[in-house]
Structures are given as structure tokens and as C-alpha cells.
Design a protein around this motif. Structure first.
Motif, mmCIF file in Angstrom:
data_model
loop_
_atom_site.group_PDB
_atom_site.id
_atom_site.type_symbol
_atom_site.label_atom_id
_atom_site.label_comp_id
_atom_site.label_asym_id
_atom_site.label_seq_id
_atom_site.Cartn_x
_atom_site.Cartn_y
_atom_site.Cartn_z
ATOM 1 N N PHE A 2 73.513 -74.418 -29.541
ATOM 2 C CA PHE A 2 73.937 -73.272 -29.416
ATOM 3 C C PHE A 2 74.612 -73.082 -27.812
ATOM 4 C CE2 PHE A 2 73.444 -68.556 -27.645
ATOM 5 C CZ PHE A 2 73.702 -68.113 -28.513
ATOM 6 N N VAL A 3 73.936 -73.901 -26.915
ATOM 7 C CA VAL A 3 74.592 -73.843 -25.532
ATOM 8 C C VAL A 3 76.020 -74.658 -25.358
ATOM 9 C CG1 VAL A 3 74.184 -74.776 -23.049
ATOM 10 C CG2 VAL A 3 72.152 -73.677 -24.475
ATOM 11 N N SER A 4 76.347 -75.336 -26.332
ATOM 12 C CA SER A 4 77.492 -75.859 -26.357
ATOM 13 C C SER A 4 78.550 -74.991 -26.906
ATOM 14 C CB SER A 4 77.822 -76.984 -27.608
ATOM 15 O OG SER A 4 77.533 -76.655 -28.917
ATOM 16 N N ARG A 5 78.098 -73.840 -27.487
ATOM 17 C CA ARG A 5 79.053 -72.978 -27.746
ATOM 18 C C ARG A 5 79.379 -71.749 -26.453
ATOM 19 N NH1 ARG A 5 77.475 -75.485 -32.511
ATOM 20 N NH2 ARG A 5 78.580 -74.719 -34.126
ATOM 21 N N LEU A 6 78.349 -71.471 -25.802
ATOM 22 C CA LEU A 6 78.281 -70.684 -24.624
ATOM 23 C C LEU A 6 79.087 -71.666 -23.745
ATOM 24 C CD1 LEU A 6 74.679 -69.635 -23.894
ATOM 25 C CD2 LEU A 6 76.303 -68.478 -25.117
ATOM 26 N N ALA A 7 79.259 -73.018 -23.459
ATOM 27 C CA ALA A 7 79.966 -73.615 -22.802
ATOM 28 C C ALA A 7 81.395 -73.633 -22.959
ATOM 29 C CB ALA A 7 79.614 -75.066 -22.785
ATOM 30 N N GLU A 8 81.813 -73.419 -24.329
ATOM 31 C CA GLU A 8 82.982 -73.338 -24.742
ATOM 32 C C GLU A 8 83.526 -71.973 -24.466
ATOM 33 O OE1 GLU A 8 86.794 -73.905 -26.111
ATOM 34 O OE2 GLU A 8 85.346 -75.524 -25.665
ATOM 35 N N TYR A 9 82.652 -70.800 -24.525
ATOM 36 C CA TYR A 9 82.931 -69.577 -24.134
ATOM 37 C C TYR A 9 83.472 -69.403 -22.834
ATOM 38 C CZ TYR A 9 83.075 -64.563 -23.341
ATOM 39 O OH TYR A 9 83.375 -63.145 -22.968
ATOM 40 N N ASN A 10 82.560 -70.054 -22.109
ATOM 41 C CA ASN A 10 82.721 -70.378 -20.543
ATOM 42 C C ASN A 10 84.129 -70.947 -20.187
ATOM 43 O OD1 ASN A 10 82.288 -72.309 -18.074
ATOM 44 N ND2 ASN A 10 81.639 -70.350 -17.576
ATOM 45 N N VAL A 22 83.689 -64.477 -16.527
ATOM 46 C CA VAL A 22 82.638 -63.922 -17.358
ATOM 47 C C VAL A 22 81.256 -64.682 -17.004
ATOM 48 C CG1 VAL A 22 81.608 -63.156 -19.533
ATOM 49 C CG2 VAL A 22 83.968 -62.987 -18.996
ATOM 50 N N CYS A 23 80.369 -63.971 -16.228
ATOM 51 C CA CYS A 23 79.127 -64.618 -15.985
ATOM 52 C C CYS A 23 78.229 -64.198 -17.130
ATOM 53 C CB CYS A 23 78.649 -64.237 -14.658
ATOM 54 S SG CYS A 23 77.076 -64.592 -14.047
ATOM 55 N N LEU A 24 77.428 -65.221 -17.646
ATOM 56 C CA LEU A 24 76.495 -65.049 -18.729
ATOM 57 C C LEU A 24 75.015 -64.787 -18.350
ATOM 58 C CD1 LEU A 24 77.788 -67.615 -21.365
ATOM 59 C CD2 LEU A 24 78.028 -65.003 -21.559
ATOM 60 N N ASP A 25 74.547 -63.598 -18.425
ATOM 61 C CA ASP A 25 73.212 -63.437 -17.978
ATOM 62 C C ASP A 25 72.116 -63.441 -19.201
ATOM 63 O OD1 ASP A 25 70.699 -62.314 -17.118
ATOM 64 O OD2 ASP A 25 71.691 -60.696 -16.068
ATOM 65 N N VAL A 26 71.566 -64.588 -19.748
ATOM 66 C CA VAL A 26 70.834 -64.666 -20.960
ATOM 67 C C VAL A 26 69.644 -64.599 -20.856
ATOM 68 C CG1 VAL A 26 70.647 -66.287 -22.745
ATOM 69 C CG2 VAL A 26 72.792 -66.325 -21.616
ATOM 70 N N ASP A 27 68.928 -63.557 -21.737
ATOM 71 C CA ASP A 27 67.455 -63.403 -21.647
ATOM 72 C C ASP A 27 66.845 -63.953 -22.909
ATOM 73 O OD1 ASP A 27 65.194 -61.091 -20.791
ATOM 74 O OD2 ASP A 27 65.212 -61.331 -23.143
ATOM 75 N N LEU A 28 65.984 -64.835 -22.776
ATOM 76 C CA LEU A 28 65.688 -65.572 -23.934
ATOM 77 C C LEU A 28 63.989 -65.179 -24.198
ATOM 78 C CD1 LEU A 28 67.248 -69.052 -23.726
ATOM 79 C CD2 LEU A 28 67.833 -67.239 -25.236
ATOM 80 N N SER A 29 63.473 -64.219 -23.656
ATOM 81 C CA SER A 29 62.057 -63.650 -23.490
ATOM 82 C C SER A 29 61.435 -63.607 -24.884
ATOM 83 C CB SER A 29 61.816 -62.313 -22.778
ATOM 84 O OG SER A 29 62.523 -61.042 -23.278
#
Length: 298
Positions: free
Chosen positions: A107-115, A121-128
Motif C-alpha cells: 500500500f505504501v508503494s501506492r502512496l509513494a507513487e502518488y507523492n 500534497v502532504c499526506l497526514d495518515v491516521d491508522l488508529s
């Protein structure tokens, strides 16, 4: 003073937690930035920001005001862009709630590609893992793997991908407890059970020759899929997990898929967001990107 400028300044200070940084971004002096926020506070008759020499934070009232003001400004930018046939570049902080299982390389690889595509865009990700209130807590959107009847009323839910869950265990556990050859062989096996859905020790599972009622022996309950994954790696029992969360463990032989042709179930991953006529560029591009990127994730 220009009220819209004061709103933009207040929102920028709230996101960056700094008058100096906000002033620099908007091309004004820190003193003028402070005056803009003071003007808003005087007009509203309440304090919006707590200020110390080193720290800036939102008050409770300021948090409510920020959430509404941010939506207003983003909507205005989109309307102006539509009228002028221009494209608003995605920027700012995208506050996102996602399932705990999103903390994976896949999943993080997708976030890296979006970045890489949208570096402003700064991603503020809540994984609580909790069910956040998108509006009250100021989230732009949430990713939720669930069924349609469990989604909040009044929110927009856009399907992104079907996430398949497979039954898995470590080779150590399977050697100790025995490798099931069919669904009926699962009776009595130790189960690491996700407590976020309405499941019990007794499950109806579809096998090659029909449906079987299987009675597991739950040895751990948690709403956090990561701790269930770690427990499975230590040989504690069987666990249902999405394959995209465990692909490295499977490739390395640390986990095995149990009865892959007979047992699987899926949930749809939705992008959930407040109903707004005009979506901000950062939200729209993130949803569009994920819709394409997550296809075939499995």
C-alpha cells in the motif's frame, strides 16, 4: 482587512503550526499574519489559536472553525477554476483515515507513487483503526474495507477495489497442528480472530463439495490486523488477512495460504468522504489515483 485572506492565513497557520511559515508561504510579514488572525478572533469574539513562543495550536473552537473554513476555501478554489477553465494544482495537507493493514509495503508503494505525481500534497495518515468522524475531526476522506450497509449515512462512498482475504498460517504452526486437506479439517484449529466484524468461533465456510460449518478455537482477538499478522508469524494459529498485506511474508515462506482454492472472502474498499459538490483537487486526484492503482490488488 480582506476576510478571505484572513481565512486563508488562519487555515495555513493551522496546517503549518507556525505564523512565520504561513506568512512566508503567502508572501506577507509575520506581523501581518498575526493581525489577520486577530481580526478573525475579534470578529468572532473567541480565541481560535493558542500561541506560545514556540508552539501554535488550535483551540476547540478553532478546530471547528478550521474544518469548515478549509472546506469553504477548497470549494471556492474549485468553483473559480471551473469558471476559468483552469486546473487547480493539488496541494496542502490531505488528512486521511485508513485501515491498519494499510501499513504495508504494497500500500505504501501506492502512496509513494502518488507523492511523486503530486509532490505538493502532504499526506497526514491516521491508522488508529477507529471509525473517525470525518466532518467533526477534519478528515478529507477515509478508506474503509467493509460492506455497503456498514457505511455512514450522509457520506459519499466510492468503491475503489475488492480486497480478498485468505486464510493463512506459519509453516511452524501447520507442521505442529497439521495441514488441513479440506474445509472440514479446520475444526478445532487455533484462530487469530479480527474483532472488527461480526464473526464467532463457528463459521460457515464454502468448500469444494458445499458449505461446511467449522468450529475454530479462538486464541486471540484484536481489531488490529498487524498484531494478528505478527501472532501468525510466531505460530499462534490461523488468521484471515488480505493477501496484499502479507505478500512479502508469503514470498519469503514465513506464511502459507491455507486451502487457497476453497476458502476466501472479500470486502470492498471504499473511499468515503463528506458530501460536497466541489471536491478539492487533492481529494479528487487521490481518489482517482487509488481507483486505478488498487485494481487487481487482491
Amino acid at each position: 482587512m480582506d476576510t478571505m485572506m484572513s481565512l486563508r492565513l488562519f487555515c495555513t497557520v493551522s496546517e503549518l503550526k507556525s505564523f512565520t511559515a504561513a506568512a512566508d508561504r503567502l508572501g506577507i510579514s509575520p506581523a501581518m499574519a498575526s493581525k489577520h488572525v486577530m481580526q478573525l478572533e475579534n470578529r468572532l469574539g473567541t480565541r481560535l489559536l493558542n500561541r506560545t513562543s514556540r508552539h501554535v495550536s488550535l483551540t476547540e473552537t478553532g478546530c471547528l472553525y478550521f474544518n469548515q473554513a478549509k472546506q469553504l476555501l477548497e470549494g471556492l478554489d474549485e468553483v473559480e477554476a471551473a469558471i476559468g477553465n483552469a486546473t487547480v494544482a493539488p496541494c496542502g495537507i490531505l488528512k486521511l483515515s485508513a485501515p491498519v493493514c494499510a501499513a504495508s509495503i504494497c500500500f505504501v508503494s501506492r502512496l509513494a507513487e502518488y507523492n511523486r505525481r503530486y509532490p505538493d500534497v502532504c499526506l497526514d495518515v491516521d491508522l488508529s483503526g477507529r471509525m473517525v468522524n470525518l466532518v467533526d475531526e477534519g478528515f478529507d476522506l477515509a478508506l474503509r474495507a467493509t460492506s455497503p450497509d456498514r457505511l455512514d449515512l450522509g457520506l459519499v462512498a466510492r468503491p475503489l477495489a475488492d480486497i480478498e482475504f485468505h486464510l493463512m498460517a506459519s509453516p511452524e504452526y501447520l507442521e505442529r497442528a497439521g495441514r488441513p486437506r479440506g474445509v472440514a479439517d479446520l475444526n478445532g484449529h487455533a484462530l487469530l480472530r479480527f474483532s472488527g466484524v461480526n464473526l464467532s468461533d463457528i463459521m460457515a465456510l464454502k468448500g469444494a463439495n458445499g458449505q461446511y460449518k467449522v468450529t475454530f478455537r479462538t486464541v486471540m482477538l484484536s481489531e488490529n490486523k498487524t498484531i494478528l499478522q505478527l501472532a501468525a508469524l510466531r505460530g499462534m494459529g490461523l488468521v484471515f488477512l488480505p493477501k496484499w498485506m502479507t505478500e512479502q511474508d508469503i514470498a519469503a515462506g514465513r506464511l502459507e495460504t491455507v486451502l487457497p482454492d476453497a476458502i476466501r472472502f472479500s470486502n470492498t474498499l471504499y473511499a468515503v468522504y463528506p458530501s460536497r459538490k466541489y471536491l478539492s483537487a487533492k481529494v479528487r486526484t487521490f481518489i482517482d489515483f487509488m481507483t486505478t492503482s488498487l485494481q487487481g490488488l487482491g
